[in-house]
Design an enzyme around this catalytic site. Structure first.
Site, PDB file in Angstrom:
ATOM      1  N   ASP A  30      -1.177 -42.879  14.347  1.00 47.72           N
ATOM      2  CA  ASP A  30      -0.243 -44.340  14.055  1.00 47.72           C
ATOM      3  C   ASP A  30       0.030 -44.960  14.800  1.00 47.72           C
ATOM      4  OD1 ASP A  30       0.957 -41.993  14.310  1.00 47.72           O
ATOM      5  OD2 ASP A  30       2.381 -42.726  12.567  1.00 47.72           O
TER       6      ASP A  30
ATOM      7  N   GLY B 187       6.635 -34.503  14.424  1.00 46.54           N
ATOM      8  CA  GLY B 187       5.824 -33.399  13.461  1.00 46.54           C
ATOM      9  C   GLY B 187       4.928 -32.762  14.560  1.00 46.54           C
TER      10      GLY B 187
ATOM     11  N   ASP C  84      -1.320 -38.613  12.036  1.00 44.96           N
ATOM     12  CA  ASP C  84      -1.152 -40.041  11.032  1.00 44.96           C
ATOM     13  C   ASP C  84      -1.888 -40.552  12.189  1.00 44.96           C
ATOM     14  OD1 ASP C  84       0.154 -38.772   9.466  1.00 44.96           O
ATOM     15  OD2 ASP C  84       1.977 -39.635  10.823  1.00 44.96           O
TER      16      ASP C  84
ATOM     17  N   ARG D 217       2.509 -40.933   7.506  1.00 42.75           N
ATOM     18  CA  ARG D 217       3.665 -41.509   7.033  1.00 42.75           C
ATOM     19  C   ARG D 217       3.521 -43.045   6.128  1.00 42.75           C
ATOM     20  NH1 ARG D 217       8.216 -39.806   9.235  1.00 42.75           N
ATOM     21  NH2 ARG D 217       6.745 -38.534  10.927  1.00 42.75           N
TER      22      ARG D 217
ATOM     23  N   ASP E 255       6.257 -42.123  18.854  1.00 46.65           N
ATOM     24  CA  ASP E 255       5.879 -43.869  19.211  1.00 46.65           C
ATOM     25  C   ASP E 255       8.352 -43.034  19.398  1.00 46.65           C
ATOM     26  OD1 ASP E 255       4.310 -44.873  19.230  1.00 46.65           O
ATOM     27  OD2 ASP E 255       4.384 -46.343  17.625  1.00 46.65           O
TER      28      ASP E 255
ATOM     29  N   THR F 190       0.222 -36.713  17.002  1.00 47.30           N
ATOM     30  CA  THR F 190       0.536 -36.435  15.624  1.00 47.30           C
ATOM     31  C   THR F 190      -0.726 -36.783  14.954  1.00 47.30           C
ATOM     32  OG1 THR F 190       1.806 -37.853  13.788  1.00 47.30           O
ATOM     33  CG2 THR F 190       0.604 -38.897  16.320  1.00 47.30           C
TER      34      THR F 190
ATOM     35  N   ARG G  51      13.113 -33.046  15.616  1.00 48.15           N
ATOM     36  CA  ARG G  51      13.403 -34.566  15.801  1.00 48.15           C
ATOM     37  C   ARG G  51      14.985 -35.475  16.539  1.00 48.15           C
ATOM     38  NH1 ARG G  51      10.405 -34.637  10.803  1.00 48.15           N
ATOM     39  NH2 ARG G  51       7.636 -35.732  11.576  1.00 48.15           N
TER      40      ARG G  51
END
Ligand code: F6P
Length: 324
Positions: free
Chosen positions: A131, A13, A129, A173, A105, A127, A74
């Site tokens: 995360d 993303g 996120d 997410r 990741d 990203t 992706r």
């Protein structure tokens, strides 16, 4: 081996600040006499040979732009052995001595696979996120937080005017970093994150009823998209039924991924891009660049992928104590 030419790509993303990072990679490379190629649409570009030479002009005036000038994807094909072999032959054909891959990741797994096949790759966390366990901040996270805050402030104006409850879904997410921090920043009454299990009646309904006794009649409920079993439209209806407060659901969606990057994202992106080129210059691959609060560091990709990060329980406690 002296490094003469490198590639840079963005994958997964998109996130605000990716362009600032590409710019930094290119500028650092050029400063050290290294040529730089942009690879379009993530790893796909390496498979199909969709690349362009990046010079000073191509990357001027992009530090302030959201999205990614290199496009992103992706790549499914890159997961296969065949796809990776094609990517290696593109690198050989173009004479690429290393790759900087900006993404999450999944992107880092690709960077590791290619490094093991002889092309040193460095991953940079990009990203919204946040995360990615190896880094305290990812590129794009700060901008997304500010965007969410700005959007929810606007929703609050109308929520308050109508004495309503707004249930607002934010991205992330399976992680609650965006929801928790934005929730605190907008003064949300309740914040739901995927990392915590909830009983809707005691966490939301009881809290709202208690709050109403103080004379407050408008509510903001922030829900991270990854919270299992919660759909904001149904939750808004349930709240209205149980509390009598007219409720509306808002899904912020992809607006959260766009816009001009914040100062913090531009600076982090610039530092990470610089650091990645320093590693490639020394012919080092298989590393993830990260930020440990203020310090730029790097880790072996597998070590980075095995790290764990979760929302700060203390911050969650604070959020619940100061919200009504
Ligand atoms: O990883 C970034 C992210 O925006 C997540 O927050 C979200 O779940 C996902 O990407 C959405 O992906 P897409 O743009 O493919 O719908």
């Amino acid at each position: 081996m002296s490094v003469k030419r490198i590639g840079v790509l963005t994958s997964g993303g998109d996130a605000p600040g990716m362009n600032a990072c590409v710019r930094s990679v290119v500028r650092t490379a050029l400063y050290h006499g290294i040529e730089c190629y942009g690879i379009r649409r993530g790893w796909n570009g390496l498979i199909t040979g969709d690349v362009l030479r990046l010079d000073e002009k191509k990357i001027s005036h992009i530090i302030n732009r959201g999205g990614t000038i290199l496009y992103t994807a992706r790549s499914k094909e890159f997961l296969s052995e065949e796809g990776q072999k094609k990517a290696v032959s593109t690198c050989k054909f173009l004479g690429l001595d290393g790759i900087v891959a900006i993404g999450g990741d999944g992107t880092f797994m690709g960077a590791r696979a290619l490094t093991l096949k002889g092309v040193p790759c460095i991953g940079i966390p990009g990203t919204i996120d946040n995360d990615i366990a190896s880094t305290s901040h990812t590129i794009g996270y700060d901008t997304a937080l500010n965007t969410i805050m700005d959007m929810v402030d606007r929703v609050r104006d109308t929520t308050e005017s109508h004495d309503r409850c707004s249930v607002i879904e934010v991205m992330g997410r399976n992680a609650g970093f965006l929801a928790l921090n934005a929730g605190i920043a907008v003064g949300a009454t309740c914040i739901l994150v995927p990392e915590i299990d909830y009983d809707i009646d005691s966490y939301i309904i009881e809290r709202m009823k208690r709050t109403m006794t103080t004379g407050k009649h408008h509510f903001i409920i922030i829900v991270a998209e990854g919270v299992k079993g919660v759909e904001v439209g149904s939750l808004a209806k349930y709240i209205e039924e149980k509390t009598g407060v007219e409720s509306r659901a808002t899904v912020l969606g992809h607006v959260q991924r766009g816009g001009s990057p914040s100062v913090r994202d531009r600076v982090i992106a610039s530092k990470m891009g610089y650091h990645a080129v320093q590693l490639l210059k020394q012919d080092i691959g298989n590393r993830v660049v990260a930020i440990d609060h203020a310090e730029i560091v790097d880790y072996d990709i597998i070590e980075a992928l095995n790290m764990k990060k979760t929302i700060d329980p203390e911050l969650y406690k604070i959020a619940n104590e100061i919200s009504i």
